[in-house]
Motif scaffolding. Structure first.
Motif, PDB file in Angstrom:
ATOM      1  N   GLU A  44       0.836  -1.212   0.000  1.00  0.00           N
ATOM      2  CA  GLU A  44       0.000   0.000   0.000  1.00  0.00           C
ATOM      3  C   GLU A  44       0.866   1.255   0.000  1.00  0.00           C
ATOM      4  O   GLU A  44       0.638   2.187  -0.771  1.00  0.00           O
ATOM      5  CB  GLU A  44      -0.924  -0.012   1.220  1.00  0.00           C
ATOM      6  N   ARG A  45       1.868   1.297   0.882  1.00  0.00           N
ATOM      7  CA  ARG A  45       2.773   2.450   0.943  1.00  0.00           C
ATOM      8  C   ARG A  45       3.539   2.623  -0.366  1.00  0.00           C
ATOM      9  O   ARG A  45       3.721   3.739  -0.833  1.00  0.00           O
ATOM     10  CB  ARG A  45       3.771   2.290   2.093  1.00  0.00           C
ATOM     11  N   THR A  47       2.693   1.652  -3.376  1.00  0.00           N
ATOM     12  CA  THR A  47       1.772   2.104  -4.418  1.00  0.00           C
ATOM     13  C   THR A  47       1.430   3.574  -4.238  1.00  0.00           C
ATOM     14  O   THR A  47       1.419   4.346  -5.199  1.00  0.00           O
ATOM     15  CB  THR A  47       0.490   1.243  -4.414  1.00  0.00           C
ATOM     16  N   ARG A  48       1.184   3.996  -3.002  1.00  0.00           N
ATOM     17  CA  ARG A  48       0.879   5.397  -2.721  1.00  0.00           C
ATOM     18  C   ARG A  48       2.061   6.293  -3.110  1.00  0.00           C
ATOM     19  O   ARG A  48       1.887   7.347  -3.717  1.00  0.00           O
ATOM     20  CB  ARG A  48       0.519   5.575  -1.248  1.00  0.00           C
TER      21      ARG A  48
END
Length: 171
Positions: A44-45, A47-48
């Motif tokens: 998630e990190r 991708t962000r």
């Protein structure tokens, strides 16, 4: 580091915590750490950051024979919620069968090099558990020194204080 490396990085990170912090943190906490949960958070990190949010963190991996065997993360020094002009090594972990092989040293030196070439950072900081003697010796061999700052850290009601280390950067 690529998105595809996230699962392996999480495995190295979680197994590293479980190995390095045995006896320094409650075993129940270490046993509860989940590679799958950490990997989901890491993806998630990543991708962000790739989408333009939080890209100030640099994630490095070390490979041997095409396999990821170590990971380091660095970025701006965090003083509370404020990012300062100095650099911070957020994490560095090497898989157990590569400890002592030079992988950690290579990751640390590349982290220092990159921090020295980014912006106006004059120093690189890191935090290490006060009782983690092997890690403290590793950082001291690389030119880091404790600066006298300690921070409380608590895990499941057990105090595991951290010590701040610093190393000057060459620009």
């Amino acid at each position: 580091m690529t998105l595809a490396d996230c699962d392996r990085v999480s495995e190295i990170r979680i197994r590293g915590w479980q190995r390095a912090y045995r006896g320094l943190m409650p075993q129940s906490y270490l046993d509860s750490l989940s590679v799958a949960e950490d990997a989901a958070l890491r993806r998630e990190r990543f991708t962000r950051a790739a989408d333009g949010g939080g890209g100030e963190v640099v994630n490095l991996v070390a490979e041997r024979g095409g396999a990821v065997v170590g990971w380091a993360a660095l970025g701006p020094y965090r003083e509370g919620e404020v990012r300062t002009g100095d650099a911070e090594l957020y994490a560095i972990y090497v898989c157990g069968d590569h400890l002592g092989s030079g992988v950690g040293h290579a990751l640390l030196e590349e982290s220092v090099r990159r921090a020295g070439t980014r912006g106006q950072a004059r120093r690189m900081y890191l935090w290490v558990l006060r009782e983690n003697t092997p890690a403290r010796r590793f950082y001291e061999r690389a030119g880091f020194r404790p600066d006298g700052t300690e921070e409380p850290f608590e895990v499941e009601g057990t105090a595991v204080p951290e010590v701040r280390y610093v190393r000057p950067l060459e620009g």
